[in-house]
Design a protein around this motif. Structure first.
Motif, PDB file in Angstrom:
ATOM      1  N   PHE A 315       0.831  -1.205   0.000  1.00  0.00           N
ATOM      2  CA  PHE A 315       0.000   0.000   0.000  1.00  0.00           C
ATOM      3  C   PHE A 315       0.866   1.256   0.000  1.00  0.00           C
ATOM      4  O   PHE A 315       0.579   2.221  -0.719  1.00  0.00           O
ATOM      5  N   ALA A 328     -10.265   3.373  -1.992  1.00  0.00           N
ATOM      6  CA  ALA A 328     -10.591   2.656  -0.755  1.00  0.00           C
ATOM      7  C   ALA A 328     -12.074   2.326  -0.810  1.00  0.00           C
ATOM      8  O   ALA A 328     -12.895   3.210  -1.049  1.00  0.00           O
ATOM      9  N   LYS A 336     -12.885   3.940   5.594  1.00  0.00           N
ATOM     10  CA  LYS A 336     -12.251   4.301   4.319  1.00  0.00           C
ATOM     11  C   LYS A 336     -11.612   5.686   4.383  1.00  0.00           C
ATOM     12  O   LYS A 336     -10.459   5.874   3.985  1.00  0.00           O
ATOM     13  N   THR A 339      -8.444   5.870   6.472  1.00  0.00           N
ATOM     14  CA  THR A 339      -7.285   5.308   5.775  1.00  0.00           C
ATOM     15  C   THR A 339      -6.722   6.290   4.755  1.00  0.00           C
ATOM     16  O   THR A 339      -5.503   6.466   4.642  1.00  0.00           O
ATOM     17  N   LEU A 340      -7.606   6.953   4.003  1.00  0.00           N
ATOM     18  CA  LEU A 340      -7.121   7.909   3.007  1.00  0.00           C
ATOM     19  C   LEU A 340      -6.502   9.136   3.675  1.00  0.00           C
ATOM     20  O   LEU A 340      -5.516   9.689   3.175  1.00  0.00           O
ATOM     21  N   THR A 423     -12.891   7.231  -2.523  1.00  0.00           N
ATOM     22  CA  THR A 423     -13.601   6.100  -1.929  1.00  0.00           C
ATOM     23  C   THR A 423     -14.748   5.678  -2.830  1.00  0.00           C
ATOM     24  O   THR A 423     -15.242   6.460  -3.647  1.00  0.00           O
ATOM     25  N   LEU A 454      -8.124  -0.793  -2.284  1.00  0.00           N
ATOM     26  CA  LEU A 454      -8.061  -1.340  -0.929  1.00  0.00           C
ATOM     27  C   LEU A 454      -9.474  -1.483  -0.393  1.00  0.00           C
ATOM     28  O   LEU A 454     -10.176  -0.494  -0.202  1.00  0.00           O
ATOM     29  N   GLN A 456     -11.784  -2.677   2.831  1.00  0.00           N
ATOM     30  CA  GLN A 456     -11.537  -2.837   4.260  1.00  0.00           C
ATOM     31  C   GLN A 456     -12.826  -2.899   5.061  1.00  0.00           C
ATOM     32  O   GLN A 456     -13.888  -2.478   4.612  1.00  0.00           O
ATOM     33  N   HIS A 511      -8.095  -5.913   5.849  1.00  0.00           N
ATOM     34  CA  HIS A 511      -7.851  -5.334   4.533  1.00  0.00           C
ATOM     35  C   HIS A 511      -7.732  -6.376   3.425  1.00  0.00           C
ATOM     36  O   HIS A 511      -7.331  -7.521   3.670  1.00  0.00           O
TER      37      HIS A 511
END
Length: 576
Positions: A315, A328, A336, A339-340, A423, A454, A456, A511
């Protein structure tokens, strides 16, 4: 000060043990936890977090060791006329509070009496001789947030031990809007709403549900993804409580038939917390949901989001690419955006122009230009994104790809040399391709622009304080065996005070990372069915949500039931 240059102050842990506030075993436990977690927290903060001792005990010991008075702050000790001797920003950043001046000597409250340089700095800034008293960070924050000219609502010392009279003073039915507004401004209702918010933040809730029930007003908190009942109050308080929340969020208290959305900033223990308010009429009255955005509970460090080592390495490589799209995916509430944000935090620098288009902006980040979508005035995602491309960006984050126009604009940005994060709502990584195709984007454009997807989910962590091994039911073992997983040991939390007897504390990400190779690009262009993409991705070593989840079960981080919850419960199939 009582300490001279030749005297070395004793360490905080030794002070607390000597005073009897902390046992030697608890001190060693806290030090081990500090080393193991790798967190940059001071020992005192960890001791309070672990509930081994209180802020008052810590500051009292430090004050005694450094020979300064220890004070419990209240309004009587503070002269508001001398607050301007120091800049407000300095007061908030250093957690100090000027109290009063007597005969050109300034008395000031500090939370760290060990910081000798701070006193010299204050004397230099004020030109006054300075003496200090020690006070807890909580007391100083409370006094700071009560200063005039504050632009946020202050959640003050709220009634954890309030009696029922505080919430049952209103006996008559409320019908008139004027009466509602008057009652919503009365102290008992204000204190009740403050308590609801205060307790939600204290419990780590992500959402507050204020909902009308058959015979009461029910308040529930969403903690670690699950709803828990917090309290019930008399049903006739519904209108007043909702009106108080609307007043705080600048909504129309006279409108009860249509949904409304708003936001409000509150201050709690010296930090600002954003609340997103949504009201919706129901059969029994308006239901209000408040999203709590507390930056203290959110980690924007990729290493702390639960990535497995191999997934994190891939990643990180993907978010350092010069151009392309990184997506994401997952349902609402799967982490999401967090994470971003962590990815942006990792790539932002003074050399990059990093811009975001969001609706809404959840967390403000340094070195990043964040723009809020305003659909009421025509500033939609596509329009904002097109305008943003003329702002010379290097990296762009689009809060969500919702339609074909946004998708096409994002892909065009990626194909013209920008790195784009966004996303998408899909169940797994591979279905992101088919989702974009269903939006109307051609497969050859997707194949050319897409770098990585990704997927999740968030699962609850087993509480570390009550984690125990156990023997699971036969159906669980049989289901895992049929899927090819052989786990030597199973863990669960049995419930304790620290986790509210749930057995879980906190959440961690699970993930699934789809890396788009040249071979996969050819498949996307030629035959973009999800099954074809999934087959090739797994053949190339993609770690699926299920596999990453079972790795976390094997490591004792979460339970098998939590993984079944996100990938589907296969125990019934095992019995057939």
């Amino acid at each position: 000060m009582s300490h001279t240059a030749t005297q070395t102050p004793r360490r905080l842990g030794d002070l607390l043990v000597a005073q009897g506030y902390l046992s030697a075993e608890q001190l060693q436990d806290a030090l081990a936890y500090q080393r193991k977690s790798g967190r940059n927290k001071l020992l005192g903060e960890l001791l309070v977090e672990l509930d081994y001792c209180s802020e008052d005990q810590i500051v009292e010991c430090l004050a005694s060791e450094y020979g300064v008075p220890y004070a419990k702050l209240d309004a009587r000790l503070h002269d508001p006329k001398i607050i301007d001797v120091l800049p407000r920003e300095y007061i908030e950043n250093n957690l100090v509070l000027p109290l009063f001046v007597v005969r050109e000597k300034l008395t000031i409250a500090v939370s760290e009496p060990s910081n000798l340089f701070l006193i010299d700095e204050i004397q230099s800034l004020t030109g006054l001789q300075t003496q200090i008293v020690a006070a807890t960070p909580k007391d100083i924050r409370r006094m700071i947030t009560s200063l005039p000219n504050s632009k946020v609502f202050v959640i003050d010392d709220i009634i954890e031990d309030s009696d029922s009279a505080d919430v049952t003073l209103i006996e008559d039915a409320i019908e008139d809007i004027g009466d509602v507004e008057e009652i919503a401004g009365q102290s008992p209702v204000i204190r009740l709403v403050n308590y609801i918010i205060f307790n939600a933040v204290k419990e780590g809730a992500s959402d507050i549900h204020v909902e009308p029930a058959e015979r009461c007003l029910r308040v529930r908190y969403r903690i670690d993804g699950r709803l828990y009942k917090s309290l019930e109050v008399p049903q006739h308080l519904l209108a007043a409580v909702n009106s108080r929340i609307k007043i705080m969020a600048s909504l129309d208290i006279s409108e009860r038939r249509l949904p409304q959305d708003g936001r409000v900033h509150v201050a709690l223990e010296g930090r600002k917390i954003d609340l997103r308010v949504s009201t919706f009429p129901s059969a029994r009255g308006e239901k209000t949901v408040i999203r709590v955005l507390d930056t203290r509970t959110v980690s924007l460090n990729l290493e702390e989001l639960g990535f497995a080592t191999d997934v994190l390495k891939a990643f990180r490589a993907g978010i350092l690419a010069p151009n392309g799209i990184v997506l994401a995916t997952g349902p609402t509430g799967s982490g999401k955006s967090t994470t971003l944000y962590a990815a942006l935090n990792a790539v932002s620098s003074m050399e990059n122009n990093v811009c975001t288009v969001e609706d809404p902006i959840e967390y403000h980040l340094p070195l990043i230009n964040q723009f809020q979508v305003q659909e009421k005035i025509g500033l939609t995602f596509p329009r904002a994104l097109r305008t943003l491309l003329r702002q010379d960006p290097d990296i762009i984050m689009v809060g969500e790809i919702r339609d074909e126009e946004t998708a096409r604009t994002a892909i065009q940005a990626a194909l013209t040399g920008h790195l784009v994060f966004s996303t998408l709502h899909t169940n797994n990584a591979c279905s992101a391709v088919t989702r974009l195709i269903h939006m109307g984007v051609e497969s050859y454009l997707i194949g050319a622009a897409l770098n990585m997807v990704l997927a999740q989910r968030l699962v609850r962590r087993i509480c570390p304080k009550c984690r125990q091994s156990y023997d699971p039911p036969r159906t669980v073992r049989r289901a895992l065996e049929q899927m090819g997983y052989d786990l030597p040991e199973y863990f669960k939390g049995v419930g304790c005070k620290s986790c509210r007897n749930t057995g879980f504390k906190g959440r961690i990400g699970v993930h699934e990372l789809l890396e788009v190779t040249d071979e996969l690009r050819d498949v996307i262009v030629a035959s973009p069915a999800m099954s074809n993409i999934q087959r090739l991705a797994e053949a190339n070593g993609m770690v699926t949500l299920r596999h990453d989840g079972f790795r976390k079960v094997r490591e004792g981080i979460t339970t098998i039931e939590e993984i079944f919850h996100i990938v589907g419960d296969v125990r019934e199939a095992a019995d057939t």
